[in-house]
Design a protein around this motif. Structure first.
Motif, PDB file in Angstrom:
ATOM      1  N   PRO A 157       0.738  -1.139   0.013  1.00 11.75           N
ATOM      2  CA  PRO A 157       0.025  -0.003  -0.170  1.00 11.75           C
ATOM      3  C   PRO A 157       0.777   1.356  -0.068  1.00 11.75           C
ATOM      4  CG  PRO A 157       0.126  -0.730   2.290  1.00 11.75           C
ATOM      5  CD  PRO A 157       0.875  -1.809   1.407  1.00 11.75           C
ATOM      6  N   GLU A 158       0.274   2.439  -0.309  1.00 18.04           N
ATOM      7  CA  GLU A 158       0.887   3.577  -0.408  1.00 18.04           C
ATOM      8  C   GLU A 158      -0.238   4.729   0.176  1.00 18.04           C
ATOM      9  OE1 GLU A 158       2.174   4.803  -4.195  1.00 18.04           O
ATOM     10  OE2 GLU A 158       3.760   3.165  -4.396  1.00 18.04           O
ATOM     11  N   ILE A 159       0.603   5.700   0.786  1.00 15.33           N
ATOM     12  CA  ILE A 159      -0.352   6.848   1.639  1.00 15.33           C
ATOM     13  C   ILE A 159      -0.193   7.779   0.897  1.00 15.33           C
ATOM     14  CG2 ILE A 159      -0.556   8.011   3.725  1.00 15.33           C
ATOM     15  CD1 ILE A 159       0.026   5.477   5.212  1.00 15.33           C
ATOM     16  N   CYS A 211      -5.226   5.856   1.682  1.00 11.82           N
ATOM     17  CA  CYS A 211      -4.263   4.646   1.469  1.00 11.82           C
ATOM     18  C   CYS A 211      -4.842   3.595   0.647  1.00 11.82           C
ATOM     19  CB  CYS A 211      -4.350   3.898   3.127  1.00 11.82           C
ATOM     20  SG  CYS A 211      -3.242   2.305   3.064  1.00 11.82           S
ATOM     21  N   GLU A 212      -3.893   3.497  -0.525  1.00 10.05           N
ATOM     22  CA  GLU A 212      -4.377   2.582  -1.530  1.00 10.05           C
ATOM     23  C   GLU A 212      -3.271   1.592  -2.021  1.00 10.05           C
ATOM     24  OE1 GLU A 212      -5.436   4.910  -4.879  1.00 10.05           O
ATOM     25  OE2 GLU A 212      -3.502   6.276  -4.748  1.00 10.05           O
ATOM     26  N   ALA A 249      -7.870  -2.638   2.635  1.00 10.86           N
ATOM     27  CA  ALA A 249      -6.905  -1.749   3.415  1.00 10.86           C
ATOM     28  C   ALA A 249      -7.495  -1.382   4.338  1.00 10.86           C
ATOM     29  CB  ALA A 249      -6.474  -0.886   2.255  1.00 10.86           C
ATOM     30  N   TRP A 297      -7.080   1.322   8.264  1.00  9.08           N
ATOM     31  CA  TRP A 297      -5.985   2.282   9.008  1.00  9.08           C
ATOM     32  C   TRP A 297      -5.670   1.606  10.326  1.00  9.08           C
ATOM     33  CZ3 TRP A 297      -3.320   6.127   7.093  1.00  9.08           C
ATOM     34  CH2 TRP A 297      -3.906   6.508   5.854  1.00  9.08           C
ATOM     35  N   GLN A 315      -0.649   5.213   9.802  1.00  3.76           N
ATOM     36  CA  GLN A 315      -0.194   3.730   9.562  1.00  3.76           C
ATOM     37  C   GLN A 315      -1.361   3.055   8.942  1.00  3.76           C
ATOM     38  OE1 GLN A 315       1.323   0.216  12.076  1.00  3.76           O
ATOM     39  NE2 GLN A 315       3.243   1.185  11.185  1.00  3.76           N
ATOM     40  N   CYS A 316      -1.137   2.244   7.693  1.00  6.52           N
ATOM     41  CA  CYS A 316      -2.356   1.335   7.085  1.00  6.52           C
ATOM     42  C   CYS A 316      -1.881   0.137   6.970  1.00  6.52           C
ATOM     43  CB  CYS A 316      -2.936   2.143   6.010  1.00  6.52           C
ATOM     44  SG  CYS A 316      -2.077   2.183   4.588  1.00  6.52           S
ATOM     45  N   ALA A 360       2.206   0.459   5.452  1.00  6.91           N
ATOM     46  CA  ALA A 360       2.612   1.814   4.814  1.00  6.91           C
ATOM     47  C   ALA A 360       2.398   2.952   5.848  1.00  6.91           C
ATOM     48  CB  ALA A 360       1.743   2.130   3.769  1.00  6.91           C
ATOM     49  N   SER A 361       3.363   3.724   6.069  1.00  5.59           N
ATOM     50  CA  SER A 361       3.390   4.775   7.159  1.00  5.59           C
ATOM     51  C   SER A 361       3.602   5.919   6.621  1.00  5.59           C
ATOM     52  CB  SER A 361       4.339   4.491   8.487  1.00  5.59           C
ATOM     53  OG  SER A 361       4.088   3.102   8.934  1.00  5.59           O
TER      54      SER A 361
END
Length: 380
Positions: free
Chosen positions: A264-266, A279-280, A289, A291, A326-327, A336-337
């Motif tokens: 994932p990316e934020i 977040c995807e 996904a 949180w 963070q997710c 991902a953070s």
């Protein structure tokens, strides 16, 4: 009585000319400054005033220990000694030139990254061992954006390696600082022929303006017999343990196409009254996904989670929230953070009193004007 009121009039007019932001110079100039656990760091704030006005400069802290401050005309120096994790947080430099006020905020980030790496197994047997784990001890922060572990063949990441998971556990400590151990596990591809003499586990910590890395060798044995015991290593005796320290050193050269799982990316974007975090993950169907962490707890935010998309709304109350968001992506558990750095945030007392002071000043000016008009108008 009228004379005293007239003398107070310039003072209340001066309240209306106060402002935030200005020609304050802070060294280092970065909005986030990292300092190692137990280390020291110095922050210098300067202000020059036009004309012959004498500047006033002073460092202040927001609900944190401020450290040693030394101030003189036009300069204030804040020194943090033997930094602990509780020393992390915002530091605010406030300066003034006459009735004009300026301020700059610096976020102090305390990290721990000692050269303590262990691997399991201690040595690999060619064509036999397929799984390997590497652990970094006594580290913080531990988000994937700040701390990463990887397997190297030579000076590049090992191609075809499959990530099996990441574990984070608290490290037993005698003091008050909470540190962690982070373990990453991989499934190895065939090492090919000729078999390389060793692989390396690399731990890398990336912080604002700073990049650190440590290496731990993993010997590769061609065969294992009763006459040839495996080579062992320990965190106290690592013959090839090495570390590097560089300000944003470049990563592996382009063209390195190591296989990685979907992660994932934020992303962040401005929204009315605050900020929206998304977040995807560009993955296939069946991914979810969600949180898992936010400053102050997830219950303080509005969230929408649907499939591989998770939204989180950050509304400004008194100032920007600060800390790690963070997710998590399931199945797989990839994380991902994002560390959100607060913008200029005035002290709580100033933010609360300023609107009231403005209204009070306007009412008092109206009262003064009416009183003076009645006193000074012609008798007729």
């Amino acid at each position: 009585m009228d004379q005293s009121l007239c003398l107070l009039l310039p003072f209340f007019l001066g309240l209306l000319h106060r402002g935030l932001g200005g020609p304050l110079e802070v060294e280092p100039p970065d909005p986030v400054v990292a300092v190692s656990l137990g280390g020291s760091r110095q922050l210098t704030c300067r202000l020059a005033c036009a004309g012959h006005r004498a500047p006033s400069v002073q460092w202040r802290g927001l609900d944190t220990s401020l450290g040693a401050v030394r101030s003189d005309a036009g300069r204030s120096v804040l020194t943090v000694h033997n930094a602990s994790l509780s020393a992390a947080g915002p530091r605010v430099c406030v300066g003034s030139c006459g009735d004009l006020t300026f301020q700059r905020t610096v976020q102090l980030l305390v990290f721990a990254f000692p050269a303590q790496l262990t691997v399991s197994p201690a040595a690999l047997v060619a064509q036999q061992d397929r799984e390997v784990a590497c652990t970094a001890h006594n580290v913080t922060p531990v988000s994937p954006e700040a701390l990463s572990l990887s397997l190297l063949l030579g000076d590049r990441e090992l191609e075809g390696v499959q990530a099996l998971g990441r574990d984070v556990e608290e490290e037993p400590q005698q003091g008050e600082d909470l540190l962690f151990r982070v373990t990453e596990r991989w499934l190895l591809p065939p090492l090919g022929t000729p078999t390389p003499p060793a692989l390396h586990c690399q731990a890398t910590m990336k912080l604002p303006g700073l990049e650190l890395s440590h290496h731990q060798p993993i010997p590769v044995l061609h065969r294992l017999t009763s006459q040839e015991p495996p080579v062992t290593t320990s965190p106290k005796a690592t013959p090839e343990l090495s570390s590097t320290h560089s300000p944003r050193s470049p990563g592996p050269p382009p063209g390195n196409s190591s296989t990685r799982p979907c992660r994932p990316e934020i992303h962040q974007s401005p929204a009315p009254g605050g900020l929206e975090l998304l977040c995807e993950a560009a993955c296939g169907p069946g991914m979810s996904a969600s949180w898992t962490q936010a400053p102050g707890g997830l219950e303080a935010y509005e969230r929408q989670e649907a499939g591989a998309l998770a939204r989180l709304s950050v509304l400004w109350a008194r100032c920007n929230p600060e800390g790690w968001f963070q997710c998590r992506l399931d199945p797989g558990g990839q994380m991902a953070s994002l560390y959100l750095v607060p913008e200029i945030c005035p002290p709580t007392t100033s933010a609360a009193l300023w609107p009231g002071s403005l209204v009070l000043g306007l009412l008092f000016l109206a009262f003064l004007t009416h009183r003076l008009w009645r006193r000074c108008r012609p008798a007729g």
